[in-house]
Design a protein around this motif. Sequence first.
Motif, PDB file in Angstrom:
ATOM      1  N   GLN A  58      11.128  18.441  38.282  1.00 42.75           N
ATOM      2  CA  GLN A  58      12.162  17.778  37.510  1.00 42.75           C
ATOM      3  C   GLN A  58      12.006  16.258  37.598  1.00 42.75           C
ATOM      4  N   ASP A  59      12.373  15.585  36.513  1.00 40.59           N
ATOM      5  CA  ASP A  59      12.160  14.141  36.427  1.00 40.59           C
ATOM      6  C   ASP A  59      12.834  13.381  37.555  1.00 40.59           C
ATOM      7  N   ASP A  60      14.041  13.802  37.954  1.00 38.25           N
ATOM      8  CA  ASP A  60      14.752  13.038  38.979  1.00 38.25           C
ATOM      9  C   ASP A  60      14.026  13.097  40.319  1.00 38.25           C
ATOM     10  N   VAL A  62      10.741  13.547  40.697  1.00 42.13           N
ATOM     11  CA  VAL A  62       9.505  12.779  40.514  1.00 42.13           C
ATOM     12  C   VAL A  62       9.799  11.285  40.597  1.00 42.13           C
ATOM     13  N   ASP A  63      10.828  10.846  39.889  1.00 41.84           N
ATOM     14  CA  ASP A  63      11.158   9.420  39.856  1.00 41.84           C
ATOM     15  C   ASP A  63      11.579   8.911  41.229  1.00 41.84           C
ATOM     16  N   GLN A 107       2.117  16.489  33.605  1.00 45.46           N
ATOM     17  CA  GLN A 107       3.104  15.511  33.153  1.00 45.46           C
ATOM     18  C   GLN A 107       3.825  14.867  34.324  1.00 45.46           C
ATOM     19  N   ALA A 108       4.156  15.668  35.343  1.00 45.94           N
ATOM     20  CA  ALA A 108       4.814  15.123  36.531  1.00 45.94           C
ATOM     21  C   ALA A 108       3.870  14.205  37.302  1.00 45.94           C
ATOM     22  N   ARG A 111       3.820  11.011  35.559  1.00 44.94           N
ATOM     23  CA  ARG A 111       5.095  10.309  35.724  1.00 44.94           C
ATOM     24  C   ARG A 111       5.214   9.665  37.108  1.00 44.94           C
TER      25      ARG A 111
END
Length: 329
Positions: A58-60, A62-63, A107-108, A111
């Motif tokens: 999930q993006d959160d 990863v970020d 993609q992750a 990112r």
Amino acid sequence: MANEIPGGWTLCASSFNWVPDIVAARRTARDIVSGIADSVRTVELEPGLVWRSFPAPQDDEVDALRESLAAKGARISIVGASLDDFTSPGTRRSQKERLDFLVPQLQAAHRVGAHGVRLPIGQAGPELLTLLQPLLHRLDMVLYEEIQGRQAPGSPGVDPALEAIAALADDHVRVLVDISMLMPALPPTYLEELRRGGIPADLLARLEHDWLDPATLDAVTALLRSGQVPPRIHTLYMNLLIRFGRSEAADLRGIMPLVGAFHLKFWDLHDDGGRVSQPLRDVAALLSRSSFTGTLTSEWGGHEWLQDDPTEMTRRHLALAEAALSTGV
């Protein structure tokens, strides 16, 4: 002036080294990985240890990891990808399903700021590699296929995979070499674990003094087939047949144009006879005759049987590795 490693070689540390700390969970996995930046500025990530949402991160998550590393001036180099070829026992994924399984991981990785992802040698296969190429180009990422342990050019299943990578002639698909392939002698701490586990003294003597003799490997296999390997050390014993290699650096010369990264695998830091440092010097000499630029990642496999502190082990290994590589250039 002291020797230095070439500017295009980047020393890294793998989050795999900190498996004992991550499993103990006294700190969050993200904090542990961020803490690697106190020892080295470039980190190779095992995402299954860090991202709960893996293999579709999930993006959160990863970020948060990217930002915590960036705050220390650090970054991710390569992300270890996973390819689960089965949806259930006996039901294999189609090529489209295999692609769909990997896409979120690429993609992750992009990112989080990585330049590449890693899979075992030959697992993807030529068709999937071809399907992945457009995405690799769009993200400007490299897919590395890792060769390690008993694998080597010429061993079963390896040459077809190497040939497939060569046929693509694409810098976005490369080979990663784990120097567990290059073990002139076995780690003394490992041999001590086998002794404590009840391995016969005559085999232990051969493992200690004649590891590179083909007859030693025959004896290892014979004991396994006899059923006399004590169950409590059976998994540890299998390292002799899978994770510990018997190749030489010269065996890699023919594939060097395909190689883009190395794992500087170590088990312990007992370097008598150069069992840790000599393979590093050999690799440096090999690389100095090529146009290699890429990562060389400290990866500790000995936490399977050792209780040493991962941070201290990694720092000591990085210092040893830098000295040995610079000497070998």
